[in-house]
Design an enzyme around this catalytic site. Structure first.
Site, mmCIF file in Angstrom:
data_model
loop_
_atom_site.group_PDB
_atom_site.id
_atom_site.type_symbol
_atom_site.label_atom_id
_atom_site.label_comp_id
_atom_site.label_asym_id
_atom_site.label_seq_id
_atom_site.Cartn_x
_atom_site.Cartn_y
_atom_site.Cartn_z
ATOM 1 N N SER A 1 2.762 -2.357 10.264
ATOM 2 C CA SER A 1 4.427 -2.361 10.718
ATOM 3 C C SER A 1 4.878 -3.715 10.515
ATOM 4 O O SER A 1 5.844 -4.002 11.066
ATOM 5 C CB SER A 1 4.647 -1.881 12.130
ATOM 6 O OG SER A 1 4.181 -0.700 12.311
ATOM 7 N N GLY B 1 2.490 -1.081 4.311
ATOM 8 C CA GLY B 1 2.831 -0.084 4.027
ATOM 9 C C GLY B 1 4.024 0.647 3.810
ATOM 10 O O GLY B 1 4.661 0.280 2.672
ATOM 11 N N GLY B 2 4.714 0.898 4.821
ATOM 12 C CA GLY B 2 6.053 1.599 4.902
ATOM 13 C C GLY B 2 7.255 0.807 4.027
ATOM 14 O O GLY B 2 7.873 1.485 3.076
ATOM 15 N N GLU C 1 -5.931 -5.026 10.377
ATOM 16 C CA GLU C 1 -4.768 -4.131 10.488
ATOM 17 C C GLU C 1 -5.096 -3.121 11.850
ATOM 18 O O GLU C 1 -6.115 -2.214 11.699
ATOM 19 C CB GLU C 1 -4.728 -2.844 9.498
ATOM 20 C CG GLU C 1 -4.605 -3.674 8.142
ATOM 21 C CD GLU C 1 -3.759 -2.543 7.376
ATOM 22 O OE1 GLU C 1 -2.507 -2.763 6.617
ATOM 23 O OE2 GLU C 1 -4.251 -1.526 6.870
ATOM 24 N N GLU D 1 -7.099 4.816 7.740
ATOM 25 C CA GLU D 1 -7.247 6.068 7.422
ATOM 26 C C GLU D 1 -8.295 6.862 6.644
ATOM 27 O O GLU D 1 -8.654 7.859 6.912
ATOM 28 C CB GLU D 1 -5.628 6.199 6.381
ATOM 29 C CG GLU D 1 -4.551 6.086 7.361
ATOM 30 C CD GLU D 1 -3.146 5.477 6.368
ATOM 31 O OE1 GLU D 1 -3.246 5.719 5.275
ATOM 32 O OE2 GLU D 1 -2.341 5.353 7.299
ATOM 33 N N GLY E 1 1.906 2.190 10.805
ATOM 34 C CA GLY E 1 2.897 3.054 10.630
ATOM 35 C C GLY E 1 3.636 3.563 12.002
ATOM 36 O O GLY E 1 4.316 4.626 12.188
ATOM 37 N N HIS F 1 -9.564 1.259 4.698
ATOM 38 C CA HIS F 1 -8.532 1.401 5.265
ATOM 39 C C HIS F 1 -8.645 2.104 6.328
ATOM 40 O O HIS F 1 -9.531 3.355 6.610
ATOM 41 C CB HIS F 1 -7.515 2.032 4.213
ATOM 42 C CG HIS F 1 -6.027 1.907 5.123
ATOM 43 N ND1 HIS F 1 -5.583 2.865 5.980
ATOM 44 C CD2 HIS F 1 -4.977 1.116 4.783
ATOM 45 C CE1 HIS F 1 -4.456 2.699 6.159
ATOM 46 N NE2 HIS F 1 -4.047 1.875 5.531
ATOM 47 N N ASN G 1 0.983 -1.197 -0.002
ATOM 48 C CA ASN G 1 -0.175 0.047 -0.050
ATOM 49 C C ASN G 1 0.811 1.219 -0.052
ATOM 50 O O ASN G 1 1.537 1.645 1.139
ATOM 51 C CB ASN G 1 -0.969 -0.154 1.077
ATOM 52 C CG ASN G 1 -1.620 1.259 1.373
ATOM 53 O OD1 ASN G 1 -1.967 2.159 0.603
ATOM 54 N ND2 ASN G 1 -2.272 1.604 2.574
ATOM 55 N N TRP G 2 1.234 1.886 -1.195
ATOM 56 C CA TRP G 2 1.911 3.061 -1.406
ATOM 57 C C TRP G 2 1.458 4.162 -0.615
ATOM 58 O O TRP G 2 2.045 5.227 -0.557
ATOM 59 C CB TRP G 2 2.242 3.042 -2.702
ATOM 60 C CG TRP G 2 3.135 2.218 -3.417
ATOM 61 C CD1 TRP G 2 3.661 1.211 -2.908
ATOM 62 C CD2 TRP G 2 3.587 2.391 -4.831
ATOM 63 N NE1 TRP G 2 4.388 0.296 -4.019
ATOM 64 C CE2 TRP G 2 4.470 1.099 -5.027
ATOM 65 C CE3 TRP G 2 3.497 3.321 -5.951
ATOM 66 C CZ2 TRP G 2 4.806 1.045 -6.255
ATOM 67 C CZ3 TRP G 2 4.040 3.084 -7.058
ATOM 68 C CH2 TRP G 2 4.749 2.013 -7.525
ATOM 69 N N LYS G 3 0.178 4.156 -0.211
ATOM 70 C CA LYS G 3 -0.623 5.325 0.501
ATOM 71 C C LYS G 3 -0.211 6.582 -0.661
ATOM 72 O O LYS G 3 -0.363 6.395 -1.928
ATOM 73 C CB LYS G 3 0.071 5.588 1.862
ATOM 74 C CG LYS G 3 0.008 4.566 2.633
ATOM 75 C CD LYS G 3 -0.039 4.806 4.069
ATOM 76 C CE LYS G 3 0.108 3.506 4.942
ATOM 77 N NZ LYS G 3 -0.306 3.706 6.351
HETATM 78 C C1 PEP Z 1 -1.082 0.168 5.859
HETATM 79 O O1 PEP Z 1 -1.194 1.433 5.864
HETATM 80 O O2 PEP Z 1 -2.052 -0.525 5.304
HETATM 81 C C2 PEP Z 1 0.145 -0.419 6.616
HETATM 82 C C3 PEP Z 1 -0.035 -1.621 6.740
HETATM 83 O O3 PEP Z 1 1.124 0.517 6.965
HETATM 84 P P1 PEP Z 1 2.459 0.162 7.794
HETATM 85 O O4 PEP Z 1 2.938 -1.091 6.958
HETATM 86 O O5 PEP Z 1 3.424 1.226 7.299
HETATM 87 O O6 PEP Z 1 2.219 0.075 9.184
#
Ligand code: PEP
Length: 250
Positions: free
Chosen positions: A208, A229-230, A164, A95, A170, A93, A9-11
């Site tokens: 994470s 994500g990251g 999640e 967010e 994040g 998501h 997930n590049w956001k």
């Molecule tokens: C996400 O935003 O779906 C996610 C899992 O982010 P991160 O891996 O950065 O926690």
């Protein structure tokens, strides 16, 4: 055994130049032992579709409208995503639930619209830290998934679920493999009660996940992949997670 799915997930990250380098590096390093997708910002769908065309890398979007067409400024319809070769779309998501006030029902409707267009929704569920500390984790994720089950009926076996925990997204704090497995088992049981094909549904963990913790999370019986994500923005890290998923299939 289901093939694991690793979805990035590049956001709201990327540029034409950095996307090119990232996708080329992923393509050079990924194998075929697990399914891999990147969910990219809408303006880059065409670019990444061209880069991945003819490969095993799947394309995903990060949101979808539940309207087909019309006066919905800023929205992108499922049919539009489909035209760009989109296979997966993230819905619900945290967010979007938090910053855009998306309700359980709206998320369920988005999943329905995606499925109707032949796109697999990756339905995100997860509790906040306050909800976990109040002992409400199960109640929250079951409520979120129940709306999707209720709205999608027999199509429910076609979705992907992503657990999640909001407190792990994040933040560098990851659920332990045992904490994650416990919630995944709850979600699996809920799906089992809704469809005889519940075993087909992949339940991803997200929050994470990184190169260091992926293997132990992905070894859990009900963790069928990851939403990353990251770590999906750095090819070496993303490839190590893909390798960890592939190793579970060996
Ligand atoms: C996400 O935003 O779906 C996610 C899992 O982010 P991160 O891996 O950065 O926690």
């Amino acid at each position: 055994m289901k093939k694991k799915l690793i979805a990035g997930n590049w956001k709201m990250n990327g540029s034409i130049e950095s996307n090119d380098a990232l996708v080329r590096a992923i393509l050079a390093g990924m194998g075929a032992a697990c399914d891999v997708a990147v969910c990219v910002p809408a303006p880059y769908l065409a670019q990444v579709q061209m880069l991945r065309h003819g490969t095993k890398l799947d394309l995903g979007a990060q949101d979808v409208s539940c309207h087909d067409a019309g006066a919905y400024t800023g929205e992108v319809s499922p049919a539009m995503l489909k035209e760009f070769g989109v296979r997966y779309v993230i819905v619900g998501h945290s967010e979007r639930r938090q910053y855009h006030h998306e309700s359980d029902q709206l998320v369920a409707d988005k999943a329905r619209c995606a499925l109707a267009a032949g796109i697999t929704p990756i339905v995100c569920v997860g509790e906040t830290l306050a909800e976990r500390e109040a002992g409400k984790t199960e109640e929250v994720v079951k409520r979120q998934l129940a709306a999707v089950v209720h709205t999608n009926g027999h199509c429910i076996s076609e979705i992907v679920v992503a657990y999640e925990p909001v407190w792990a997204i994040g933040t560098g704090k990851t659920a332990t493999p045992e904490q994650a497995q416990q919630v995944h088992a709850v979600l699996r049981a809920q799906l089992h009660a809704a469809t005889e094909h519940s075993d087909r549904v992949r339940i991803l963990y997200g929050g994470s996940m990184n190169a260091a913790n992926a293997a132990s999370l992905l070894a859990q019986p009900d963790i069928d992949g990851g939403l990353i994500g990251g770590a999906s923005l750095k090819a070496p890290d993303f490839l190590q997670i893909i390798a960890a998923a592939a190793a579970t299939a060996a």
